[in-house]
Design a protein around this motif. Structure first.
Motif, PDB file in Angstrom:
ATOM      1  N   THR A 175       0.828  -1.204   0.000  1.00  0.00           N
ATOM      2  CA  THR A 175       0.000   0.000   0.000  1.00  0.00           C
ATOM      3  C   THR A 175       0.864   1.256   0.000  1.00  0.00           C
ATOM      4  OG1 THR A 175      -1.776  -1.142   1.177  1.00  0.00           O
ATOM      5  CG2 THR A 175      -1.801   1.260   1.239  1.00  0.00           C
ATOM      6  N   VAL A 176       1.890   1.278   0.849  1.00  0.00           N
ATOM      7  CA  VAL A 176       2.778   2.444   0.923  1.00  0.00           C
ATOM      8  C   VAL A 176       3.570   2.593  -0.372  1.00  0.00           C
ATOM      9  CG1 VAL A 176       4.781   3.424   2.108  1.00  0.00           C
ATOM     10  CG2 VAL A 176       2.950   2.375   3.434  1.00  0.00           C
ATOM     11  N   THR A 177       4.067   1.472  -0.906  1.00  0.00           N
ATOM     12  CA  THR A 177       4.817   1.524  -2.162  1.00  0.00           C
ATOM     13  C   THR A 177       3.959   2.082  -3.294  1.00  0.00           C
ATOM     14  OG1 THR A 177       6.160  -0.380  -1.506  1.00  0.00           O
ATOM     15  CG2 THR A 177       6.109   0.154  -3.834  1.00  0.00           C
ATOM     16  N   THR A 178       2.690   1.666  -3.337  1.00  0.00           N
ATOM     17  CA  THR A 178       1.769   2.181  -4.347  1.00  0.00           C
ATOM     18  C   THR A 178       1.560   3.671  -4.189  1.00  0.00           C
ATOM     19  OG1 THR A 178       0.610   0.058  -4.460  1.00  0.00           O
ATOM     20  CG2 THR A 178      -0.559   1.979  -5.294  1.00  0.00           C
ATOM     21  N   LEU A 194      31.339   1.666  18.718  1.00  0.00           N
ATOM     22  CA  LEU A 194      32.503   2.479  19.055  1.00  0.00           C
ATOM     23  C   LEU A 194      32.526   3.816  18.323  1.00  0.00           C
ATOM     24  CD1 LEU A 194      35.284  -0.277  19.156  1.00  0.00           C
ATOM     25  CD2 LEU A 194      33.942   0.686  21.054  1.00  0.00           C
ATOM     26  N   SER A 195      31.506   4.056  17.500  1.00  0.00           N
ATOM     27  CA  SER A 195      31.444   5.306  16.757  1.00  0.00           C
ATOM     28  C   SER A 195      31.138   6.470  17.694  1.00  0.00           C
ATOM     29  CB  SER A 195      30.367   5.232  15.676  1.00  0.00           C
ATOM     30  OG  SER A 195      30.105   6.508  15.149  1.00  0.00           O
ATOM     31  N   GLU A 196      31.909   7.533  17.561  1.00  0.00           N
ATOM     32  CA  GLU A 196      31.723   8.717  18.407  1.00  0.00           C
ATOM     33  C   GLU A 196      30.342   9.328  18.205  1.00  0.00           C
ATOM     34  OE1 GLU A 196      33.672  13.165  19.020  1.00  0.00           O
ATOM     35  OE2 GLU A 196      34.780  11.613  17.947  1.00  0.00           O
ATOM     36  N   SER A 197      29.864   9.393  16.942  1.00  0.00           N
ATOM     37  CA  SER A 197      28.571  10.026  16.674  1.00  0.00           C
ATOM     38  C   SER A 197      27.440   9.246  17.314  1.00  0.00           C
ATOM     39  CB  SER A 197      28.338  10.129  15.154  1.00  0.00           C
ATOM     40  OG  SER A 197      28.295   8.844  14.562  1.00  0.00           O
ATOM     41  N   ILE A 198      27.546   7.920  17.351  1.00  0.00           N
ATOM     42  CA  ILE A 198      26.487   7.097  17.927  1.00  0.00           C
ATOM     43  C   ILE A 198      26.478   7.205  19.443  1.00  0.00           C
ATOM     44  CG2 ILE A 198      25.824   4.682  18.338  1.00  0.00           C
ATOM     45  CD1 ILE A 198      26.520   4.176  15.379  1.00  0.00           C
ATOM     46  N   VAL A 199      27.658   7.223  20.026  1.00  0.00           N
ATOM     47  CA  VAL A 199      27.753   7.326  21.489  1.00  0.00           C
ATOM     48  C   VAL A 199      27.269   8.687  21.961  1.00  0.00           C
ATOM     49  CG1 VAL A 199      29.315   7.336  23.449  1.00  0.00           C
ATOM     50  CG2 VAL A 199      29.629   5.639  21.631  1.00  0.00           C
ATOM     51  N   LEU A 200      27.766   9.756  21.354  1.00  0.00           N
ATOM     52  CA  LEU A 200      27.445  11.110  21.810  1.00  0.00           C
ATOM     53  C   LEU A 200      25.992  11.481  21.542  1.00  0.00           C
ATOM     54  CD1 LEU A 200      30.684  13.077  20.811  1.00  0.00           C
ATOM     55  CD2 LEU A 200      30.043  12.179  23.060  1.00  0.00           C
ATOM     56  N   LYS A 201      25.456  11.035  20.401  1.00  0.00           N
ATOM     57  CA  LYS A 201      24.071  11.396  20.049  1.00  0.00           C
ATOM     58  C   LYS A 201      23.049  10.391  20.573  1.00  0.00           C
ATOM     59  CE  LYS A 201      25.456  13.904  15.884  1.00  0.00           C
ATOM     60  NZ  LYS A 201      25.320  14.027  14.411  1.00  0.00           N
ATOM     61  N   LYS A 202      23.548   9.327  21.214  1.00  0.00           N
ATOM     62  CA  LYS A 202      22.669   8.302  21.786  1.00  0.00           C
ATOM     63  C   LYS A 202      21.691   7.778  20.728  1.00  0.00           C
ATOM     64  CE  LYS A 202      22.968  10.326  26.392  1.00  0.00           C
ATOM     65  NZ  LYS A 202      22.214  10.916  27.546  1.00  0.00           N
ATOM     66  N   ILE A 203      22.262   7.416  19.594  1.00  0.00           N
ATOM     67  CA  ILE A 203      21.449   6.940  18.482  1.00  0.00           C
ATOM     68  C   ILE A 203      20.976   5.522  18.767  1.00  0.00           C
ATOM     69  CG2 ILE A 203      21.545   6.248  16.048  1.00  0.00           C
ATOM     70  CD1 ILE A 203      23.310   8.694  15.586  1.00  0.00           C
ATOM     71  N   LYS A 204      19.677   5.294  18.601  1.00  0.00           N
ATOM     72  CA  LYS A 204      19.068   3.998  18.884  1.00  0.00           C
ATOM     73  C   LYS A 204      18.747   3.258  17.588  1.00  0.00           C
ATOM     74  CE  LYS A 204      19.050   4.301  23.407  1.00  0.00           C
ATOM     75  NZ  LYS A 204      19.764   3.345  24.248  1.00  0.00           N
ATOM     76  N   SER A 205      17.463   3.167  17.261  1.00  0.00           N
ATOM     77  CA  SER A 205      17.032   2.363  16.118  1.00  0.00           C
ATOM     78  C   SER A 205      17.143   3.166  14.821  1.00  0.00           C
ATOM     79  CB  SER A 205      15.580   1.913  16.329  1.00  0.00           C
ATOM     80  OG  SER A 205      15.241   0.874  15.439  1.00  0.00           O
ATOM     81  N   VAL A 206      17.836   2.586  13.830  1.00  0.00           N
ATOM     82  CA  VAL A 206      18.092   3.290  12.574  1.00  0.00           C
ATOM     83  C   VAL A 206      17.755   2.394  11.383  1.00  0.00           C
ATOM     84  CG1 VAL A 206      19.884   4.298  11.096  1.00  0.00           C
ATOM     85  CG2 VAL A 206      19.899   4.741  13.557  1.00  0.00           C
ATOM     86  N   LEU A 207      17.142   2.994  10.376  1.00  0.00           N
ATOM     87  CA  LEU A 207      16.925   2.377   9.064  1.00  0.00           C
ATOM     88  C   LEU A 207      17.625   3.240   8.028  1.00  0.00           C
ATOM     89  CD1 LEU A 207      13.102   1.551   8.892  1.00  0.00           C
ATOM     90  CD2 LEU A 207      14.957  -0.104   8.761  1.00  0.00           C
ATOM     91  N   ALA A 208      18.379   2.630   7.129  1.00  0.00           N
ATOM     92  CA  ALA A 208      19.024   3.400   6.062  1.00  0.00           C
ATOM     93  C   ALA A 208      19.121   2.531   4.818  1.00  0.00           C
ATOM     94  CB  ALA A 208      20.413   3.864   6.501  1.00  0.00           C
ATOM     95  N   ALA A 209      18.854   3.146   3.675  1.00  0.00           N
ATOM     96  CA  ALA A 209      18.924   2.413   2.398  1.00  0.00           C
ATOM     97  C   ALA A 209      19.519   3.339   1.340  1.00  0.00           C
ATOM     98  CB  ALA A 209      17.547   1.928   1.975  1.00  0.00           C
ATOM     99  N   PRO A 210      20.416   2.804   0.498  1.00  0.00           N
ATOM    100  CA  PRO A 210      21.083   3.642  -0.496  1.00  0.00           C
ATOM    101  C   PRO A 210      20.174   3.987  -1.678  1.00  0.00           C
ATOM    102  CG  PRO A 210      21.722   1.365  -0.802  1.00  0.00           C
ATOM    103  CD  PRO A 210      20.856   1.402   0.424  1.00  0.00           C
ATOM    104  N   LEU A 211      20.430   5.150  -2.263  1.00  0.00           N
ATOM    105  CA  LEU A 211      19.790   5.549  -3.513  1.00  0.00           C
ATOM    106  C   LEU A 211      20.822   5.335  -4.610  1.00  0.00           C
ATOM    107  CD1 LEU A 211      18.130   8.882  -2.321  1.00  0.00           C
ATOM    108  CD2 LEU A 211      17.021   6.660  -2.632  1.00  0.00           C
ATOM    109  N   ILE A 217      11.639   0.328   3.178  1.00  0.00           N
ATOM    110  CA  ILE A 217      12.556   1.433   2.890  1.00  0.00           C
ATOM    111  C   ILE A 217      13.455   1.090   1.699  1.00  0.00           C
ATOM    112  CG2 ILE A 217      14.425   2.852   3.820  1.00  0.00           C
ATOM    113  CD1 ILE A 217      11.594   3.326   4.987  1.00  0.00           C
ATOM    114  N   ALA A 218      13.906  -0.159   1.614  1.00  0.00           N
ATOM    115  CA  ALA A 218      14.748  -0.560   0.484  1.00  0.00           C
ATOM    116  C   ALA A 218      13.978  -0.468  -0.827  1.00  0.00           C
ATOM    117  CB  ALA A 218      15.268  -1.978   0.702  1.00  0.00           C
ATOM    118  N   SER A 219      12.715  -0.900  -0.802  1.00  0.00           N
ATOM    119  CA  SER A 219      11.881  -0.824  -2.000  1.00  0.00           C
ATOM    120  C   SER A 219      11.626   0.627  -2.405  1.00  0.00           C
ATOM    121  CB  SER A 219      10.548  -1.542  -1.744  1.00  0.00           C
ATOM    122  OG  SER A 219       9.685  -1.398  -2.839  1.00  0.00           O
ATOM    123  N   ALA A 220      11.339   1.470  -1.410  1.00  0.00           N
ATOM    124  CA  ALA A 220      11.101   2.893  -1.691  1.00  0.00           C
ATOM    125  C   ALA A 220      12.359   3.566  -2.225  1.00  0.00           C
ATOM    126  CB  ALA A 220      10.621   3.591  -0.424  1.00  0.00           C
ATOM    127  N   ALA A 221      13.514   3.192  -1.700  1.00  0.00           N
ATOM    128  CA  ALA A 221      14.771   3.773  -2.177  1.00  0.00           C
ATOM    129  C   ALA A 221      14.983   3.458  -3.655  1.00  0.00           C
ATOM    130  CB  ALA A 221      15.940   3.237  -1.353  1.00  0.00           C
TER     131      ALA A 221
END
Length: 490
Positions: A140-143, A232-249, A278-282
Motif C-alpha cells: 500500500t505504501v509503495t503504491t 565504538l562510533s563517536e557520533s552514535i555514542v554522543l548522540k545516543k542513536i538507537k534504532s536506525v533504518l538506512a537504504a542507499p539511492l 525502505i529498500a523498495s522505496a529507495a
C-alpha cells in the motif's frame, strides 16, 4: 473493425473508423480528414473498403501519397501501416489484431473460484472484489509513493511527500533524504521530516551513513549503541542513536544518496518489514531521480539545438536580432499569469523561441514574389522544419499559427479564436508586441512599450484573444513582463 488514427499534426489522436463510406483526405474543409498543410492537395487521397480489405488511393495529388515511405497510387492496407500525407502521418489499425494479438481470453464470469484468488485491498478499490481481499502495508505504501512520484511536476516537493509517507509508515521520529552534490561532492539533505516534538540535535550517524554509501546495502539496527559494527562510533555514542533504518539511492552503478530514519524511543524499534519497505522505496526514488536526470540531459540537448536555430535565424534576418528571445520572454510571462501548468510553460517558451524558424528557408528579400506569399512561405517552412524534429510536436501550434488573428484576418490559415490553441493565442500577442516595439510607430522606428501595449489592447476581443490581452496589462503593471526565463525558476 479498422481505423485510421492521426499520429501527427493538429488532429493528432483523432480516430476515424473505416466503414462502407469512403474516407476522403485533403486540405478542403469538405474532406473527412482535413489536413491544413501546404503540401496537401484539396482532395488528396481516399481510403475505402472492399469486403474485409481496406485500400488507400491517391487522387492525382501534387505531392503524392506514401505508405511506409513508399509512394503509391493504390495500395492495400494492413495493420500498423503508416500513411504520409504532406507532413502528417496517419496510422492504419486493425482493432481486432491490435487488441487481442491472436489470443482469446476467458472472462470466467461468476465461475472464478474466489478461494484461489487474492486481491490487494485498497481504499479506492471499486466494485466487487475479484477474490479474497488482503491488506499489505508495504504494498500500500509503495503504491502511494509511486503515485506521489509519478504525478509530480517538480521533484523537490514530491521527495518530501514520499519521505513523510515512509516516516509515518515505519513510525520514525526523524527522516532524511540525502543526495551527493555533484559540484562539491558533499552529502546534503534534499528533504527532511521531523515527527518528534522533542526537537534538539539531529540524530544522524556519520558511521552508518558512510557504511551504507560504501557497501550499497540497506542497514537496520535496533540499537546502534549495542551493535558491534557501530558501538565504538563517536557520533552514535554522543548522540545516543538507537534504532536506525538506512537504504542507499543507487543512481547508475553508484550510491548517490540514501534514505535515513531514526527512532529514539527504546520501545520503538524498527523491524525487518520496515527495512524491506525502505529498500523498495529507495529503489523507486532512485529510478525517479535517474529519469529526471535523463530528462534534464535531453532538455539541455534540445535547448542547445534551439539556440543554434535561433542564431541561424538572426544571421539570415539580422534586423530582427533578439526578436525571438523577447517574444519568448513575453510569452512566458503571459502564460505564467494565465495559470498555464508548469510542464506546458516550457513548451510555450520553446515554441516562441522558434516561431520564426521558417525564415531560414523563406527570406523576406525574395524578389518577384508577392509579400503575402513570402509571409505564407515562412510559416509553411517553419511548420515543416518543426514537424520533422522528433519530440517537437507539442511546440508546433505556436510556429504554425503565430500570424493568425482572432477575427480570422491573419494568415495563412485564416483561423478564428476558437480554432486556435492557447499556445498560439499567447504567442500571437507576444509576437505582435515585439513587432510594435521594434517596427511600429512613425517611420517604423518602433514604439515605447507603454504605447505599444495600449495600441495592442485596442484589439483585445477582436483581433487578439481578450484573456491574453488582459494578462498582458497585468504583467506590465506588475513588472513581470520582462522577467522571462526567471519566472520558470521560481
Amino acid at each position: 473493425m479498422a481505423f485510421i488514427r492521426v499520429k501527427t499534426g493538429p488532429n493528432k489522436g483523432k480516430v476515424f473508423e473505416v466503414k462502407d463510406q469512403v474516407i476522403t483526405i485533403g486540405r478542403d474543409e469538405s474532406q473527412t480528414i482535413q489536413i491544413l498543410d501546404q503540401g496537401v492537395s484539396r482532395a488528396h487521397a481516399e481510403i475505402f473498403r472492399l469486403g474485409d480489405m481496406c485500400f488507400v488511393r491517391d487522387l492525382n495529388s501534387t505531392n503524392g501519397t506514401y505508405v511506409n515511405n513508399v509512394k503509391v497510387n493504390e495500395e492495400a492496407l494492413k495493420a500498423t501501416d503508416e500513411l504520409l500525407i504532406g507532413t502528417t502521418i496517419l496510422l492504419f489499425e486493425d482493432a481486432i489484431n491490435e487488441s487481442s494479438h491472436g489470443v482469446e481470453y476467458d472472462d470466467g464470469g461468476e465461475r472464478s473460484p474466489e478461494t484461489t484468488t487474492l486481491a490487494l485491498k485498497t481504499e479506492k478499490a471499486a466494485g466487487k472484489a475479484v477474490g479474497r481481499e488482503i491488506t499489505s502495508r508495504n504494498l500500500t505504501v509503495t503504491t502511494e509513493i509511486g503515485k506521489v512520484l509519478g504525478a509530480a511536476r517538480e521533484l523537490g516537493p514530491s521527495l518530501r511527500r514520499a519521505l513523510e509517507v515512509l516516516a509515518d509508515a515505519v513510525q520514525a521520529d526523524h527522516g532524511y533524504l540525502f543526495m551527493t552534490d555533484r559540484a562539491t561532492g558533499k552529502l546534503v539533505p534534499r528533504a527532511s521530516v521531523e515527527r518528534s516534538d522533542e526537537g534538539g540535535e539531529k540524530k544522524v550517524s556519520r558511521t552508518i551513513v558512510k557504511r551504507v554509501l560504501t557497501s550499497g546495502a540497506p542497514v537496520l539496527t535496533t540499537d546502534a549503541t549495542l551493535d558491534d559494527r557501530f558501538m565504538l562510533s563517536e557520533s552514535i555514542v554522543l548522540k545516543k542513536i538507537k534504532s536506525v533504518l538506512a537504504a542507499p539511492l543507487v543512481v547508475g552503478d553508484k550510491a548517490e544518496g540514501l534514505l535515513y530514519f531514526h527512532a529514539a524511543k527504546v520501545n520503538a524499534t524498527f523491524k525487518v518489514e520496515d527495512l524491506e519497505l525502505i529498500a523498495s522505496a529507495a529503489l523507486q526514488i532512485a529510478l525517479t531521480i535517474t529519469s529526471q536526470q535523463s530528462g534534464d540531459k535531453i532538455r539541455r540537448s534540445m535547448l542547445s539545438t534551439i539556440r543554434s536555430l535561433v542564431t541561424a535565424m538572426e544571421i539570415v534576418d539580422p534586423k530582427n536580432q533578439g526578436h525571438s528571445e523577447r517574444v519568448a520572454d513575453y510569452a512566458t510571462a503571459l502564460a505564467v499569469q494565465m495559470g498555464v501548468p508548469r510542464a506546458e510553460l516550457h513548451a510555450i517558451r520553446l515554441s516562441a523561441l522558434l516561431h520564426d524558424v521558417g525564415k531560414l528557408a523563406a527570406h523576406q528579400s525574395v524578389t518577384g514574389v508577392h509579400r503575402d506569399k513570402v509571409h505564407d512561405q515562412h510559416v509553411y517552412a517553419g511548420e515543416k522544419i518543426i514537424a520533422g524534429i522528433e519530440g517537437f510536436e507539442e511546440i508546433l501550434p505556436g510556429v504554425r499559427y503565430h500570424h493568425e488573428r482572432s477575427d480570422g484576418s491573419g494568415y495563412p490559415y485564416k483561423l478564428k479564436n476558437d480554432q486556435l490553441p492557447l499556445m498560439a493565442r499567447i504567442i500571437i500577442v507576444a509576437n505582435q508586441l515585439d513587432n510594435l516595439c521594434t517596427h511600429g510607430g512613425a517611420n517604423g522606428q518602433g514604439m515605447v512599450p507603454k504605447d505599444a501595449i495600449r495600441e495592442l489592447a485596442k484589439g483585445g476581443g477582436t483581433i487578439f484573444d481578450d484573456e491574453v490581452v488582459k494578462a498582458l496589462l497585468v504583467v506590465d503593471r506588475s513588472g513581470q513582463l520582462y522577467l522571462g526565463a526567471r519566472l520558470l525558476e521560481e
